[in-house]
Design an enzyme around this catalytic site. Structure first.
Site: not given
Length: 375
Positions: A93, A271, A309, A311, A314, A340
């Protein structure tokens, strides 16, 4: 060799779009969510773990990095990518928003913004030219033009004056970026549309940015307290005012339902600090809505955070264990919830990309809202 910057749309479904941005350091699939790495780190995550969540690009912060460790130091150490061990694209930014929001002592003039550091009170001048220089020293892949983000509740004439100055700063940003030699030949520059909630001012801003010409276009000045309804009302017209053949980036957004609603309205890039900040504060995002892991009801729950999920968190850890970590103040709790949350956000983006490609985005959005707001 990959192109400097090339955006290709693969499919549209209503206003929703999916495609890919090709850059020297890798492809960015859109719609894209960029984890925020404010101070050359996505908090509580190793860079390689951020990549494993599915992130194609991360965001770095000009304001924070110019103050500590300093852009010149980062350049001497080989640039931001080498410094933080992230070899894929980085968007930085411009520093403008943080100057406005973090600095109590600041003075805005046509030249730029004079401000006092929130770290030690030291005085600095940030101009469009200096912002371009800092982002060049960092080695940014996508550079953001320097702008002012005015408070949304100001009178229209004040917002109009601010927007007009931001457009003059956008021209100076373009000139400063183009003077950057090798960096300019390998990086991209995005302009930022301003105008608060006003359709006419947004149109004026978009037209000015088109005249200058940018690789991509950001929608700035939203998610600053106006509420989701007002933000979505602005997104009904703002993305369509920007070139259809360029990426559209909604800055600083947001909650999962914000992302779905914004993609519905034609936005390609996002973002937000929310998934990482929430993870550090004991909140997990799931397909069935957010969970507060501090709540006692999780104390003996042996199930995963989210059965849908994929991931590693999990697959491995129970809600009961995560509840214990959070209640005990253990840093592992923040690390696991952050992993997560970033994984969930990337699964959400992939779900939207697949739905748009399959011409079933309306059904995806309806199913998402049904489940996310079920409780």
């Amino acid at each position: 060799m990959s192109p400097r910057f090339q955006f290709t749309l693969h499919a549209t479904d209503g206003k929703a779009r999916t495609g890919v941005i090709r850059m020297r350091r890798g492809d960015i699939r859109t719609p894209a969510f960029m984890p925020v790495g404010t101070a050359a780190t996505v908090k509580a995550m190793k860079p390689e773990a951020v990549r494993q969540t599915g992130a194609d690009i991360i965001l770095g912060n000009t304001y924070h990095l110019m103050l500590r460790p300093g852009a010149e130091r980062v350049a001497r150490l080989g640039g931001l990518h080498k410094f933080m061990n992230w070899d894929r694209p980085i968007l930085t930014d411009s520093g403008g928003y943080q100057v406005m929001s973090l600095s109590d002592l600041r003075k805005i003039t046509e030249e730029g913004v004079t401000f006092a550091s929130h770290l030690d009170g030291s005085r600095h001048l940030l101009t469009p030219e200096r912002s371009m220089e800092i982002q060049r020293l960092l080695g940014s892949d996508i550079v953001m033009a320097f702008d002012e983000c005015p408070k949304i509740d100001q009178p229209r004439d004040k917002i109009a004056r601010s927007m007009a100055m931001s457009m003059r700063w956008a021209r100076r940003s373009r000139d400063g970026f183009d003077a950057g030699g090798d960096h300019a030949e390998n990086a991209a520059l995005f302009g930022i549309q301003q105008g608060a909630l006003d359709e006419g001012l947004r149109r004026e801003s978009a037209d000015a940015l088109r005249d200058i010409g940018f690789d991509g276009y950001a929608i700035g000045g939203l998610a600053v307290g106006e509420g989701q309804e007002a933000m979505f009302a602005t997104l009904e017209f703002a993305p369509g005012q920007l070139p259809a053949d360029r990426p559209r980036y909604l800055m600083g957004v947001g909650k999962p339902d914000d992302l779905v609603g914004a993609v519905e309205r034609g936005v390609d890039m996002f973002d937000c600090v929310l998934p990482t900040r929430s993870g550090r504060n004991g909140q997990a995002f799931t397909w069935n809505g957010p969970l507060n892991l501090r709540n006692a009801r999780h104390a003996e729950d042996t199930g995963p955070l989210d059965p849908r999920c994929t991931c590693p968190v999990c697959a491995t850890y129970s809600r009961a264990y995560l509840h214990h970590l959070i209640r005990s103040g253990e840093m592992l709790g923040a690390m696991l919830l952050t992993e997560h949350n970033l994984s969930f956000y990337q699964q959400l983006m992939q779900g939207m990309r697949d739905a748009i490609a399959g011409q079933r985005f309306a059904m995806f959005a309806a199913d998402f809202r049904r489940d996310y707001f079920a409780r």
